[in-house]
Design a protein around this motif. Sequence first.
Motif, PDB file in Angstrom:
ATOM      1  N   GLY A   1       0.723  -1.155  -0.154  1.00 15.58           N
ATOM      2  CA  GLY A   1       0.031  -0.002  -0.076  1.00 15.58           C
ATOM      3  C   GLY A   1       0.756   1.161  -0.050  1.00 15.58           C
ATOM      4  N   ARG A   2       0.376   2.374  -0.338  1.00 16.31           N
ATOM      5  CA  ARG A   2       1.134   3.674  -0.720  1.00 16.31           C
ATOM      6  C   ARG A   2       0.437   4.936  -0.723  1.00 16.31           C
ATOM      7  NH1 ARG A   2      -0.283   0.699  -4.639  1.00 16.31           N
ATOM      8  NH2 ARG A   2      -0.568   1.488  -6.716  1.00 16.31           N
ATOM      9  N   LEU A   3       0.796   6.059  -0.487  1.00 16.04           N
ATOM     10  CA  LEU A   3       0.353   7.193  -0.747  1.00 16.04           C
ATOM     11  C   LEU A   3       1.082   7.784  -1.788  1.00 16.04           C
ATOM     12  CD1 LEU A   3      -1.490   9.275   0.564  1.00 16.04           C
ATOM     13  CD2 LEU A   3       0.327  10.225   2.059  1.00 16.04           C
ATOM     14  N   VAL A   4       0.244   8.206  -2.739  1.00 17.13           N
ATOM     15  CA  VAL A   4       0.627   8.776  -4.048  1.00 17.13           C
ATOM     16  C   VAL A   4       0.178  10.061  -4.394  1.00 17.13           C
ATOM     17  CG1 VAL A   4       0.842   8.465  -6.612  1.00 17.13           C
ATOM     18  CG2 VAL A   4       0.462   6.459  -5.015  1.00 17.13           C
ATOM     19  N   SER A   5       0.910  10.991  -4.815  1.00 15.95           N
ATOM     20  CA  SER A   5       0.635  12.281  -5.166  1.00 15.95           C
ATOM     21  C   SER A   5       0.721  12.599  -6.583  1.00 15.95           C
ATOM     22  CB  SER A   5       1.084  13.405  -4.372  1.00 15.95           C
ATOM     23  OG  SER A   5       2.641  13.706  -4.670  1.00 15.95           O
ATOM     24  N   TYR A   6      -0.077  13.766  -7.013  1.00 12.15           N
ATOM     25  CA  TYR A   6      -0.134  14.000  -8.664  1.00 12.15           C
ATOM     26  C   TYR A   6      -0.158  15.396  -8.570  1.00 12.15           C
ATOM     27  CZ  TYR A   6      -1.470   9.178  -9.135  1.00 12.15           C
ATOM     28  OH  TYR A   6      -1.513   7.818  -9.182  1.00 12.15           O
ATOM     29  N   ALA A   7       0.365  16.042  -9.586  1.00 11.28           N
ATOM     30  CA  ALA A   7      -0.051  17.545 -10.015  1.00 11.28           C
ATOM     31  C   ALA A   7      -1.671  17.561 -10.166  1.00 11.28           C
ATOM     32  CB  ALA A   7       0.680  17.996 -11.388  1.00 11.28           C
ATOM     33  N   LEU A   8      -2.033  18.665 -10.126  1.00 12.99           N
ATOM     34  CA  LEU A   8      -3.466  18.853 -10.259  1.00 12.99           C
ATOM     35  C   LEU A   8      -4.254  18.562 -11.337  1.00 12.99           C
ATOM     36  CD1 LEU A   8      -3.802  22.350  -8.540  1.00 12.99           C
ATOM     37  CD2 LEU A   8      -4.476  20.273  -7.637  1.00 12.99           C
ATOM     38  N   ASP A   9      -3.361  18.191 -12.436  1.00 12.87           N
ATOM     39  CA  ASP A   9      -3.933  17.638 -13.798  1.00 12.87           C
ATOM     40  C   ASP A   9      -3.675  16.047 -14.023  1.00 12.87           C
ATOM     41  OD1 ASP A   9      -1.139  17.496 -14.152  1.00 12.87           O
ATOM     42  OD2 ASP A   9      -0.908  18.815 -16.167  1.00 12.87           O
ATOM     43  N   GLY A  10      -3.052  15.593 -12.874  1.00 13.52           N
ATOM     44  CA  GLY A  10      -2.919  13.877 -12.889  1.00 13.52           C
ATOM     45  C   GLY A  10      -1.695  13.836 -13.408  1.00 13.52           C
ATOM     46  N   SER A  11      -0.641  14.632 -13.733  1.00  8.08           N
ATOM     47  CA  SER A  11       0.693  14.240 -14.279  1.00  8.08           C
ATOM     48  C   SER A  11       1.502  14.228 -13.006  1.00  8.08           C
ATOM     49  CB  SER A  11       1.162  15.169 -15.300  1.00  8.08           C
ATOM     50  OG  SER A  11       1.243  16.571 -14.516  1.00  8.08           O
ATOM     51  N   ASP A  12       2.842  13.861 -13.353  1.00  8.37           N
ATOM     52  CA  ASP A  12       3.834  13.865 -12.239  1.00  8.37           C
ATOM     53  C   ASP A  12       3.723  13.082 -11.034  1.00  8.37           C
ATOM     54  OD1 ASP A  12       6.433  14.756 -11.256  1.00  8.37           O
ATOM     55  OD2 ASP A  12       5.522  16.484 -10.257  1.00  8.37           O
ATOM     56  N   GLU A  13       3.423  11.970 -11.257  1.00  4.83           N
ATOM     57  CA  GLU A  13       3.110  10.887 -10.149  1.00  4.83           C
ATOM     58  C   GLU A  13       4.398  10.932  -9.224  1.00  4.83           C
ATOM     59  OE1 GLU A  13       0.822   6.685  -9.913  1.00  4.83           O
ATOM     60  OE2 GLU A  13       3.142   6.582 -10.384  1.00  4.83           O
ATOM     61  N   ARG A  14       4.202  10.817  -7.942  1.00  4.71           N
ATOM     62  CA  ARG A  14       5.046  10.614  -6.986  1.00  4.71           C
ATOM     63  C   ARG A  14       4.716   9.722  -5.741  1.00  4.71           C
ATOM     64  NH1 ARG A  14       6.735  16.846  -5.480  1.00  4.71           N
ATOM     65  NH2 ARG A  14       6.894  17.862  -7.345  1.00  4.71           N
ATOM     66  N   ILE A  15       5.571   8.879  -5.362  1.00  3.37           N
ATOM     67  CA  ILE A  15       5.219   7.870  -4.408  1.00  3.37           C
ATOM     68  C   ILE A  15       5.606   8.606  -3.086  1.00  3.37           C
ATOM     69  CG2 ILE A  15       5.570   5.631  -3.412  1.00  3.37           C
ATOM     70  CD1 ILE A  15       4.138   5.581  -5.980  1.00  3.37           C
ATOM     71  N   GLU A  16       4.431   9.114  -2.211  1.00  2.00           N
ATOM     72  CA  GLU A  16       5.023   9.724  -1.134  1.00  2.00           C
ATOM     73  C   GLU A  16       5.455   8.975   0.120  1.00  2.00           C
ATOM     74  OE1 GLU A  16       5.366  12.970  -1.025  1.00  2.00           O
ATOM     75  OE2 GLU A  16       4.422  13.361  -2.914  1.00  2.00           O
ATOM     76  N   ALA A  17       4.888   7.669   0.173  1.00  2.00           N
ATOM     77  CA  ALA A  17       5.348   6.649   1.226  1.00  2.00           C
ATOM     78  C   ALA A  17       4.629   5.321   0.699  1.00  2.00           C
ATOM     79  CB  ALA A  17       4.542   7.020   2.526  1.00  2.00           C
ATOM     80  N   THR A  18       5.640   4.348   1.315  1.00  2.00           N
ATOM     81  CA  THR A  18       5.114   3.063   0.914  1.00  2.00           C
ATOM     82  C   THR A  18       5.280   2.079   2.084  1.00  2.00           C
ATOM     83  OG1 THR A  18       5.324   1.338  -0.984  1.00  2.00           O
ATOM     84  CG2 THR A  18       7.525   2.481   0.401  1.00  2.00           C
ATOM     85  N   GLY A  19       4.921   0.875   2.095  1.00  2.00           N
ATOM     86  CA  GLY A  19       5.039  -0.188   3.086  1.00  2.00           C
ATOM     87  C   GLY A  19       3.836  -0.064   3.808  1.00  2.00           C
ATOM     88  N   LEU A  20       2.730   0.528   3.153  1.00  2.00           N
ATOM     89  CA  LEU A  20       1.425   0.397   3.984  1.00  2.00           C
ATOM     90  C   LEU A  20       0.794  -0.781   3.699  1.00  2.00           C
ATOM     91  CD1 LEU A  20       0.786   4.150   3.455  1.00  2.00           C
ATOM     92  CD2 LEU A  20       1.433   3.287   5.716  1.00  2.00           C
TER      93      LEU A  20
END
Length: 207
Positions: free
Chosen positions: A132-151
Amino acid sequence: ETPEAVPSLMGLALSPDGTLYMARTARGEIWAMRDDDGDQFMDAPFQVASGLTLPTGLTVYDGSLVVASVGGLVRLDPSGEDRFDQQTVLVDDLAAPTGPWPGSVAVGPDDRLYVSLGASCDDCTSGEVQSGRLVSYALDGSDERIEATGLHNPSDFTWNPATGELWIVDSGRVVPGSTGDGPPDELNLVESGADYGFPACDGVSTP
């Protein structure tokens, strides 16, 4: 009504004008309630959007609704009074191959979209594992980033308005044959890029 195979009501979001929006998951719809007569009780609910694929979480941002669903991350723009029929898919298919549905979605202080996603398995004793993870994106859905994992199965998260710290709730996994003494649920302080251990290790309850 005929019993539904999936929950009818999941995500909630409150807009600045006091309107409460609700994701009716099984119906693929968003409904709303508000107190128009000022009696301190919500008036009758009404539908504001439909045609979604199992919506599970939503947030209000800049006059639009952003919905996390098995069908993806979708922005619903106003199309008339109390209607959000203009759908823009920001991210395709958020669901893990065999894991839980997406959790919550919110816009952070950095003006990025954050969404919580569950692990692809529960026991995770064999095969390829996507934690499981916490993911973030730019407001248009681009630029995916994994903010945290191991959930395991992260759900709600929020920022401390005073410190800016990000906190997330994560449910403990179900141990086969257990009667309820499995790993505990957790409240975690999110550090960007951190791995919170699942499935290699579980949390431990302390007296």
